[in-house]
Design a protein around this motif. Structure first.
Motif, PDB file in Angstrom:
ATOM      1  N   GLY A  76      -0.795 -11.718   7.451  1.00 29.58           N
ATOM      2  CA  GLY A  76      -0.169 -11.496   8.748  1.00 29.58           C
ATOM      3  C   GLY A  76       0.304 -10.063   8.875  1.00 29.58           C
ATOM      4  O   GLY A  76       0.033  -9.220   8.019  1.00 29.58           O
ATOM      5  N   LEU A  77       1.024  -9.790   9.967  1.00 33.28           N
ATOM      6  CA  LEU A  77       1.528  -8.447  10.236  1.00 33.28           C
ATOM      7  C   LEU A  77       2.989  -8.353   9.815  1.00 33.28           C
ATOM      8  O   LEU A  77       3.864  -8.957  10.434  1.00 33.28           O
ATOM      9  CB  LEU A  77       1.404  -8.121  11.734  1.00 33.28           C
ATOM     10  CG  LEU A  77      -0.017  -8.102  12.278  1.00 33.28           C
ATOM     11  CD1 LEU A  77      -0.001  -8.029  13.788  1.00 33.28           C
ATOM     12  CD2 LEU A  77      -0.796  -6.939  11.686  1.00 33.28           C
ATOM     13  N   PRO A  78       3.266  -7.589   8.762  1.00 34.56           N
ATOM     14  CA  PRO A  78       4.653  -7.465   8.312  1.00 34.56           C
ATOM     15  C   PRO A  78       5.476  -6.633   9.288  1.00 34.56           C
ATOM     16  O   PRO A  78       4.940  -5.786  10.000  1.00 34.56           O
ATOM     17  CB  PRO A  78       4.530  -6.760   6.962  1.00 34.56           C
ATOM     18  CG  PRO A  78       3.214  -6.084   6.984  1.00 34.56           C
ATOM     19  CD  PRO A  78       2.345  -6.847   7.927  1.00 34.56           C
ATOM     20  N   ARG A  79       6.763  -6.901   9.309  1.00 35.91           N
ATOM     21  CA  ARG A  79       7.706  -6.134  10.130  1.00 35.91           C
ATOM     22  C   ARG A  79       8.692  -5.461   9.182  1.00 35.91           C
ATOM     23  O   ARG A  79       9.707  -6.037   8.815  1.00 35.91           O
ATOM     24  CB  ARG A  79       8.431  -7.050  11.120  1.00 35.91           C
ATOM     25  CG  ARG A  79       7.520  -7.775  12.096  1.00 35.91           C
ATOM     26  CD  ARG A  79       6.832  -6.816  13.020  1.00 35.91           C
ATOM     27  NE  ARG A  79       5.903  -7.527  13.903  1.00 35.91           N
ATOM     28  CZ  ARG A  79       4.925  -6.934  14.525  1.00 35.91           C
ATOM     29  NH1 ARG A  79       4.706  -5.660  14.352  1.00 35.91           N
ATOM     30  NH2 ARG A  79       4.127  -7.635  15.304  1.00 35.91           N
ATOM     31  N   PRO A  80       8.371  -4.233   8.724  1.00 37.99           N
ATOM     32  CA  PRO A  80       9.239  -3.563   7.759  1.00 37.99           C
ATOM     33  C   PRO A  80      10.643  -3.332   8.304  1.00 37.99           C
ATOM     34  O   PRO A  80      10.833  -3.096   9.499  1.00 37.99           O
ATOM     35  CB  PRO A  80       8.541  -2.225   7.515  1.00 37.99           C
ATOM     36  CG  PRO A  80       7.147  -2.408   8.002  1.00 37.99           C
ATOM     37  CD  PRO A  80       7.211  -3.453   9.075  1.00 37.99           C
ATOM     38  N   THR A  81      11.610  -3.382   7.404  1.00 39.75           N
ATOM     39  CA  THR A  81      12.999  -3.081   7.770  1.00 39.75           C
ATOM     40  C   THR A  81      13.232  -1.585   7.616  1.00 39.75           C
ATOM     41  O   THR A  81      12.396  -0.846   7.101  1.00 39.75           O
ATOM     42  CB  THR A  81      13.982  -3.847   6.870  1.00 39.75           C
ATOM     43  OG1 THR A  81      13.842  -3.343   5.534  1.00 39.75           O
ATOM     44  CG2 THR A  81      13.732  -5.348   6.917  1.00 39.75           C
ATOM     45  N   SER A  82      14.404  -1.141   8.005  1.00 41.21           N
ATOM     46  CA  SER A  82      14.765   0.275   7.874  1.00 41.21           C
ATOM     47  C   SER A  82      14.890   0.691   6.411  1.00 41.21           C
ATOM     48  O   SER A  82      14.943   1.881   6.110  1.00 41.21           O
ATOM     49  CB  SER A  82      16.056   0.567   8.631  1.00 41.21           C
ATOM     50  OG  SER A  82      17.121  -0.180   8.089  1.00 41.21           O
TER      51      SER A  82
ATOM     52  N   ARG B  80       5.203   9.295   5.482  1.00 40.91           N
ATOM     53  CA  ARG B  80       5.582   8.779   6.801  1.00 40.91           C
ATOM     54  C   ARG B  80       5.917   7.308   6.633  1.00 40.91           C
ATOM     55  O   ARG B  80       5.275   6.601   5.859  1.00 40.91           O
ATOM     56  CB  ARG B  80       4.428   8.926   7.797  1.00 40.91           C
ATOM     57  CG  ARG B  80       3.901  10.321   7.929  1.00 40.91           C
ATOM     58  CD  ARG B  80       4.839  11.160   8.716  1.00 40.91           C
ATOM     59  NE  ARG B  80       4.270  12.498   8.858  1.00 40.91           N
ATOM     60  CZ  ARG B  80       4.923  13.511   9.370  1.00 40.91           C
ATOM     61  NH1 ARG B  80       6.166  13.350   9.782  1.00 40.91           N
ATOM     62  NH2 ARG B  80       4.363  14.671   9.480  1.00 40.91           N
ATOM     63  N   ASP B  81       6.919   6.844   7.372  1.00 41.34           N
ATOM     64  CA  ASP B  81       7.256   5.420   7.305  1.00 41.34           C
ATOM     65  C   ASP B  81       6.399   4.636   8.286  1.00 41.34           C
ATOM     66  O   ASP B  81       6.016   5.144   9.327  1.00 41.34           O
ATOM     67  CB  ASP B  81       8.734   5.194   7.634  1.00 41.34           C
ATOM     68  CG  ASP B  81       9.021   5.428   9.104  1.00 41.34           C
ATOM     69  OD1 ASP B  81       8.826   6.570   9.580  1.00 41.34           O
ATOM     70  OD2 ASP B  81       9.429   4.486   9.792  1.00 41.34           O
ATOM     71  N   VAL B  82       6.089   3.423   7.926  1.00 43.10           N
ATOM     72  CA  VAL B  82       5.435   2.503   8.858  1.00 43.10           C
ATOM     73  C   VAL B  82       6.532   1.576   9.358  1.00 43.10           C
ATOM     74  O   VAL B  82       7.118   0.830   8.586  1.00 43.10           O
ATOM     75  CB  VAL B  82       4.316   1.683   8.186  1.00 43.10           C
ATOM     76  CG1 VAL B  82       3.716   0.691   9.173  1.00 43.10           C
ATOM     77  CG2 VAL B  82       3.246   2.596   7.628  1.00 43.10           C
ATOM     78  N   SER B  83       6.833   1.662  10.644  1.00 43.74           N
ATOM     79  CA  SER B  83       7.904   0.812  11.164  1.00 43.74           C
ATOM     80  C   SER B  83       7.365  -0.407  11.899  1.00 43.74           C
ATOM     81  O   SER B  83       8.069  -1.398  12.031  1.00 43.74           O
ATOM     82  CB  SER B  83       8.839   1.601  12.074  1.00 43.74           C
ATOM     83  OG  SER B  83       8.166   2.044  13.221  1.00 43.74           O
TER      84      SER B  83
ATOM     85  N   TRP C 139       9.690  -4.745   1.459  1.00 43.89           N
ATOM     86  CA  TRP C 139      10.110  -3.989   2.638  1.00 43.89           C
ATOM     87  C   TRP C 139      10.322  -4.816   3.895  1.00 43.89           C
ATOM     88  O   TRP C 139      10.541  -4.258   4.965  1.00 43.89           O
ATOM     89  CB  TRP C 139       9.112  -2.861   2.906  1.00 43.89           C
ATOM     90  CG  TRP C 139       8.957  -1.946   1.739  1.00 43.89           C
ATOM     91  CD1 TRP C 139       7.828  -1.752   1.008  1.00 43.89           C
ATOM     92  CD2 TRP C 139       9.958  -1.121   1.143  1.00 43.89           C
ATOM     93  NE1 TRP C 139       8.067  -0.855  -0.005  1.00 43.89           N
ATOM     94  CE2 TRP C 139       9.370  -0.451   0.058  1.00 43.89           C
ATOM     95  CE3 TRP C 139      11.309  -0.883   1.428  1.00 43.89           C
ATOM     96  CZ2 TRP C 139      10.071   0.439  -0.746  1.00 43.89           C
ATOM     97  CZ3 TRP C 139      12.005   0.002   0.617  1.00 43.89           C
ATOM     98  CH2 TRP C 139      11.393   0.654  -0.452  1.00 43.89           C
ATOM     99  N   THR C 140      10.257  -6.125   3.812  1.00 45.50           N
ATOM    100  CA  THR C 140      10.540  -6.946   4.991  1.00 45.50           C
ATOM    101  C   THR C 140      11.699  -7.891   4.685  1.00 45.50           C
ATOM    102  O   THR C 140      12.019  -8.150   3.534  1.00 45.50           O
ATOM    103  CB  THR C 140       9.309  -7.771   5.435  1.00 45.50           C
ATOM    104  OG1 THR C 140       8.977  -8.717   4.438  1.00 45.50           O
ATOM    105  CG2 THR C 140       8.118  -6.874   5.730  1.00 45.50           C
TER     106      THR C 140
ATOM    107  N   ASP D 212       3.828 -11.858  11.182  1.00 46.25           N
ATOM    108  CA  ASP D 212       3.205 -12.546  12.311  1.00 46.25           C
ATOM    109  C   ASP D 212       1.750 -12.874  11.976  1.00 46.25           C
ATOM    110  O   ASP D 212       0.989 -11.979  11.594  1.00 46.25           O
ATOM    111  CB  ASP D 212       3.245 -11.673  13.566  1.00 46.25           C
ATOM    112  CG  ASP D 212       4.657 -11.374  14.026  1.00 46.25           C
ATOM    113  OD1 ASP D 212       5.560 -12.203  13.780  1.00 46.25           O
ATOM    114  OD2 ASP D 212       4.876 -10.310  14.637  1.00 46.25           O
ATOM    115  N   PRO D 213       1.350 -14.144  12.118  1.00 46.12           N
ATOM    116  CA  PRO D 213      -0.040 -14.510  11.802  1.00 46.12           C
ATOM    117  C   PRO D 213      -1.026 -13.872  12.778  1.00 46.12           C
ATOM    118  O   PRO D 213      -0.694 -13.605  13.937  1.00 46.12           O
ATOM    119  CB  PRO D 213      -0.047 -16.029  11.922  1.00 46.12           C
ATOM    120  CG  PRO D 213       1.163 -16.393  12.689  1.00 46.12           C
ATOM    121  CD  PRO D 213       2.145 -15.274  12.566  1.00 46.12           C
ATOM    122  N   VAL D 214      -2.223 -13.638  12.289  1.00 44.27           N
ATOM    123  CA  VAL D 214      -3.294 -13.051  13.093  1.00 44.27           C
ATOM    124  C   VAL D 214      -4.526 -13.938  12.932  1.00 44.27           C
ATOM    125  O   VAL D 214      -4.854 -14.360  11.828  1.00 44.27           O
ATOM    126  CB  VAL D 214      -3.621 -11.616  12.627  1.00 44.27           C
ATOM    127  CG1 VAL D 214      -4.820 -11.052  13.361  1.00 44.27           C
ATOM    128  CG2 VAL D 214      -2.413 -10.707  12.802  1.00 44.27           C
ATOM    129  N   ALA D 215      -5.215 -14.190  14.033  1.00 43.35           N
ATOM    130  CA  ALA D 215      -6.435 -15.010  14.015  1.00 43.35           C
ATOM    131  C   ALA D 215      -7.671 -14.114  14.052  1.00 43.35           C
ATOM    132  O   ALA D 215      -7.663 -13.044  14.667  1.00 43.35           O
ATOM    133  CB  ALA D 215      -6.453 -15.956  15.209  1.00 43.35           C
TER     134      ALA D 215
END
Length: 123
Positions: A46-52, A66-69, A8-9, A16-19
């Motif tokens: 990390g934090l994914p950035r799902p596409t449409s 529900r979608d996670v955007s 989905w990305t 995005d990496p998270v510390a």
């Protein structure tokens, strides 16, 4: 989480990496503990950035989901949660993601480390 990221990305936009320190700061500011499963996933992947494509698949298949955007960064978790509390988000919720309409996915506030917590949808 890796399957979600693959499916989905967009491959050109890595999560995005998270510390650990960012999560600890978020927990301190909101006086809560994030679920252990969530912490492990975002620290590892990390934090994914799902596409449409995710929303399109849900609509095309007429799923009652529900979608996670957007998964919120640790600093966004704090700012979005605090802003939405002024708009009626109950004190016991901590936002961690949004859908395509800006509604929230939340964890309940928790004072102890926990493997998993329920996810609530707030609109």
């Amino acid at each position: 989480m890796s399957r979600f990221i693959t499916q989905w990305t967009h491959p050109s936009f890595a999560p995005d990496p998270v510390a650990e320190s960012e999560l600890e700061s978020t927990e301190g500011r909101l006086e809560t503990r994030l679920p252990a499963e969530y912490r492990e996933a975002v620290l590892q992947f990390g934090l994914p950035r799902p596409t449409s494509a995710l929303l399109e698949a849900i609509v095309d298949q007429e799923l009652r989901l529900r979608d996670v955007s957007d998964f919120l960064s640790p600093s966004e978790i704090v700012s979005v949660t605090e802003d939405w509390r002024e708009l009626g988000l109950p004190e016991q919720f901590v936002a961690f993601a949004t859908d395509c309409m800006g509604n929230l996915f939340c964890f309940p506030k928790n004072s102890e480390a926990s493997d998993e917590l329920p996810v609530y949808y707030f609109n």
